[in-house]
Design a protein around this motif. Sequence first.
Motif, PDB file in Angstrom:
ATOM      1  N   PRO A  47       0.805  -1.228   0.000  1.00  0.00           N
ATOM      2  CA  PRO A  47       0.000   0.000   0.000  1.00  0.00           C
ATOM      3  C   PRO A  47       0.834   1.271   0.000  1.00  0.00           C
ATOM      4  N   GLY A  48       2.101   1.165   0.324  1.00  0.00           N
ATOM      5  CA  GLY A  48       2.938   2.360   0.353  1.00  0.00           C
ATOM      6  C   GLY A  48       3.591   2.691  -0.975  1.00  0.00           C
ATOM      7  N   VAL A  49       3.390   1.848  -1.982  1.00  0.00           N
ATOM      8  CA  VAL A  49       4.031   2.061  -3.285  1.00  0.00           C
ATOM      9  C   VAL A  49       3.079   2.772  -4.226  1.00  0.00           C
ATOM     10  N   SER A  50       3.583   3.766  -4.936  1.00  0.00           N
ATOM     11  CA  SER A  50       2.798   4.523  -5.899  1.00  0.00           C
ATOM     12  C   SER A  50       2.882   3.854  -7.267  1.00  0.00           C
ATOM     13  N   THR A  51       1.742   3.408  -7.768  1.00  0.00           N
ATOM     14  CA  THR A  51       1.685   2.743  -9.069  1.00  0.00           C
ATOM     15  C   THR A  51       0.651   3.428  -9.938  1.00  0.00           C
ATOM     16  N   PRO A  52       1.076   4.185 -10.937  1.00  0.00           N
ATOM     17  CA  PRO A  52       0.110   4.869 -11.813  1.00  0.00           C
ATOM     18  C   PRO A  52      -0.860   3.887 -12.467  1.00  0.00           C
ATOM     19  N   GLY A  53      -2.137   4.265 -12.481  1.00  0.00           N
ATOM     20  CA  GLY A  53      -3.143   3.459 -13.148  1.00  0.00           C
ATOM     21  C   GLY A  53      -3.666   2.290 -12.359  1.00  0.00           C
ATOM     22  N   ALA A  54      -3.127   2.045 -11.148  1.00  0.00           N
ATOM     23  CA  ALA A  54      -3.506   0.856 -10.389  1.00  0.00           C
ATOM     24  C   ALA A  54      -4.744   1.102  -9.537  1.00  0.00           C
ATOM     25  N   TYR A  55      -5.681   0.149  -9.586  1.00  0.00           N
ATOM     26  CA  TYR A  55      -6.828   0.203  -8.683  1.00  0.00           C
ATOM     27  C   TYR A  55      -6.355  -0.259  -7.306  1.00  0.00           C
ATOM     28  N   PRO A  56      -6.530   0.541  -6.252  1.00  0.00           N
ATOM     29  CA  PRO A  56      -5.858   0.272  -4.981  1.00  0.00           C
ATOM     30  C   PRO A  56      -6.363  -0.946  -4.198  1.00  0.00           C
ATOM     31  N   LEU A  57      -7.581  -1.419  -4.459  1.00  0.00           N
ATOM     32  CA  LEU A  57      -8.112  -2.551  -3.700  1.00  0.00           C
ATOM     33  C   LEU A  57      -8.150  -3.821  -4.543  1.00  0.00           C
ATOM     34  N   THR A  58      -7.199  -3.943  -5.443  1.00  0.00           N
ATOM     35  CA  THR A  58      -7.074  -5.150  -6.269  1.00  0.00           C
ATOM     36  C   THR A  58      -6.558  -6.308  -5.425  1.00  0.00           C
ATOM     37  N   SER A  59      -7.079  -7.509  -5.684  1.00  0.00           N
ATOM     38  CA  SER A  59      -6.638  -8.698  -4.951  1.00  0.00           C
ATOM     39  C   SER A  59      -6.429  -9.862  -5.896  1.00  0.00           C
ATOM     40  N   VAL A  60      -5.329 -10.554  -5.723  1.00  0.00           N
ATOM     41  CA  VAL A  60      -5.135 -11.862  -6.343  1.00  0.00           C
ATOM     42  C   VAL A  60      -5.476 -12.886  -5.268  1.00  0.00           C
ATOM     43  N   THR A  61      -6.420 -13.764  -5.561  1.00  0.00           N
ATOM     44  CA  THR A  61      -6.808 -14.787  -4.592  1.00  0.00           C
ATOM     45  C   THR A  61      -6.133 -16.099  -4.967  1.00  0.00           C
ATOM     46  N   TYR A  62      -5.588 -16.743  -3.961  1.00  0.00           N
ATOM     47  CA  TYR A  62      -4.821 -17.977  -4.155  1.00  0.00           C
ATOM     48  C   TYR A  62      -5.587 -19.184  -3.638  1.00  0.00           C
ATOM     49  N   ALA A  63      -5.406 -20.293  -4.313  1.00  0.00           N
ATOM     50  CA  ALA A  63      -5.855 -21.585  -3.795  1.00  0.00           C
ATOM     51  C   ALA A  63      -4.672 -22.189  -3.056  1.00  0.00           C
ATOM     52  N   ALA A  64      -4.832 -22.386  -1.753  1.00  0.00           N
ATOM     53  CA  ALA A  64      -3.769 -22.956  -0.931  1.00  0.00           C
ATOM     54  C   ALA A  64      -4.111 -24.410  -0.631  1.00  0.00           C
ATOM     55  N   VAL A  65      -3.217 -25.328  -0.990  1.00  0.00           N
ATOM     56  CA  VAL A  65      -3.478 -26.759  -0.860  1.00  0.00           C
ATOM     57  C   VAL A  65      -2.428 -27.382   0.047  1.00  0.00           C
ATOM     58  N   ASN A  66      -2.897 -28.187   0.989  1.00  0.00           N
ATOM     59  CA  ASN A  66      -2.000 -28.886   1.905  1.00  0.00           C
ATOM     60  C   ASN A  66      -1.433 -30.126   1.213  1.00  0.00           C
TER      61      ASN A  66
END
Length: 826
Positions: free
Chosen positions: A659-678
Amino acid sequence: MRIRFPIARATRPSARPSSRRVFFGAVLLSAALGLGLAPLGPPGQAAHADEAADASELTVEAPAGGPFTGLKVTVSKTKGLTSEALTVTWTGGAPTRLGFEANYLQLMQCWGPDPNAADFRETCQYGYSASLLNTSLGLGGEDTDGRGRIERYGEDPAEPLPEGAQSVPFKAVTGERTPDGSANDPMVDGDGKPTSAHQTLAEFFNPFTTNEIPAARTTGDGTGRVIFEAQTAVEAPALGCGAVDGGRARGCWLVIVPRGNERVDGTPVPERTKLDGSPLQGGIFADRLVVPLEFSPIGAFCPLGAKEYRTVGSELVAEAVTSWQPKLCADSGPVFGYSTIGDALARSQVAGGNPGAPGMAFTADPVTAADGPKQVVHAPVTLSGTVIAFNIDAATENAADPDAKARYATAIKDLKLTPRLVAKLLTQSYPADVPGGNQGEAAHLAGNPRSLTNDPEFLELQPFFKHFHPLASQPFGLMTTIGDSASARAVWSWILADAEAAAWIGGRADPWGMKVNPNYRVTDPAAAASRGDYPKADPACHRANSKVPPPGYCTLDLRPYSTSMHKSAQLTLRGDALSKTFWDENKLPPAFVADAPRQPGRRYHLAITDAASAARYGLYTASLRNRAGEFVKPDGAGMIAAATAMRPTAASGVVATDPGVSTPGAYPLTSVTYAAVNKSLDRDSLKAYAAFIRHAAGPGQESGESAGQLPRGYTPLPAAFRDTAREAAEELEKVAVTAPTTGPGGAGGPPGRPGVPAGGGTPSGTPSGTVLPSTEAIGQSDATRAIVLGVIRFALVAALVLGGTGILAGPTIRRFAGRHRMTLDP
């Protein structure tokens, strides 16, 4: 494509034997037993007017030479429907008079098999919002239930109701029918006592469940646009749309009734008087336009009794998993169950690898050593984000500016929000968001603007809101969900990474003098940025008069939680804030009851939800200011920009937004969701989860509405993320070669047995000190939230467990919420 349907006059049918309870039970049972195997179908492509047309878009026209010649109505999607929003647009209409007095459209959903049948009007879900509209706009009008017979201005020769009848009956899909109120068909309750039309209808639908639109506005150029909520047999059992009947999904109809500016006797409607008459009245209903709606079946897409591989976790993947499930199980493929639980609990469950625990969890936060053993593989599966969706009508009926006045009741399409503005909404810092604040009782907020619309910071970004009615334009807070989530952590991280917002929430006034509600002041911004919930901290309560027992209604009554982001989007579309501030002395026992949903011209609702749920319900979403100082919408370009700038975390293959990095054009609440498998799972489970990941990284990233595709609201993962996912699947397949046939982890129980998430599926990871609301405060239909999404069977069980917990804890929680303070610090 354009079609026309001939219209027939309506007559009264005879009643049929009752089978309603059997049918309703069957609908809910089929949904409950088939949720993991039989999703309601991929989310729809309900779109805004500027988006690409759906292949099943349909246009109907009013008959040439009739009273509405030239009217053409287009429905954005008519096939493959689930619970979703349809965009309805039209041209060739007469401009609506101010206050919805005349010249508007009325919309409803009907189940009758033949739109030309004499009794078709009785199958339409309509009957509540007419009176609500009159009340909210302060209009006259004599039709109190929306189905009534109005004859004050002359007999309607096309109306077949008998002498003395009060209301057009409603007939459910099972054949059960409400009375018309005539001498031979009186309106009485089970004890034979007189009752009202509303009470007879309430057995089938009510103001909080109906999707009727009592008045849709036509603008000065003869065009209009409205969002209509298509409902399946789950949301509207009395209609039965999508329920399997004779091997096919039951279809329904969208009925549009145009209204002019004359009464049934041909006399014009006077100024400041609302057009009389129900749209179901014979002579009025004769002008109807009908659009066929084809629904996806509610039933088992996957084989019943098959072994089920359990998955749990973030709601951010719910729409995608719902779409992928039927494709994955086709041709005897693996069957995957899914239940939404808090990210923290999901991570700990999959990391522990305990017997009966789910084998795969979805989370935007990586599983770490703190969650359990380091035997977890992460695979990115979706790129989406948290959004602030809104449904705001222009409350400009009193505007001095003629252009602003002409936009009255039209939808606001654009909204800009800064981190500080969102912080103001989340901290009850506007008096309107505090019980008694509108009555001047919020002394701790003295000097703050009454609501968001009165805030100079907001008006600087949205000057058009200066034209809004000063009292009728108050937003109903910012709807949030209960429990722990990575989504909430992303919101707080974004807010507190902003210097202005962090200083303000720490106690410094904004440039216009507004200060944070002291109950939310943050002393440790870094720690607060990691919290994963939305507290309801203000202890204020309000009593309207001495008849209301103390403490009156409190924060959780005025601004209650929603049960899910999906539900938040649905409620925002309906104009329902879940508020309970009206004291009903006639209720036994007396209690605060739900406020009626707001009607066109008075809707002002905002909610934190996910991009896919907002898309499903056709909601506009706010542009949020990022670290580069840009206001960015949650579209594909904004999310790709954010994803490509994400930085590696301690977990292998996992990246996250800094959140502290400035990225032009970036939507700030973007999320990549991961599938975590044991990796300690048995051989079959590892292979099954690897197959899920391969589909998610391959065909599952193809945008579309067919089963197995990526629904609207998601952005296809960039190639590098797909490669990471395939590598994760390959690793699981290699481990499977030497894995035991059975292991400590599990797929969630024996074949065909509904699994229940460990911990009962209650909201997880709730930080210490957070005040939980009672079930009443959360809102309606808690147990059906999983049904609406079409997710795994045990989500329904989990919701029921949550409901039971709320019922037991509610009274104690409500008292606690009225007395205790809480800060944002964890």
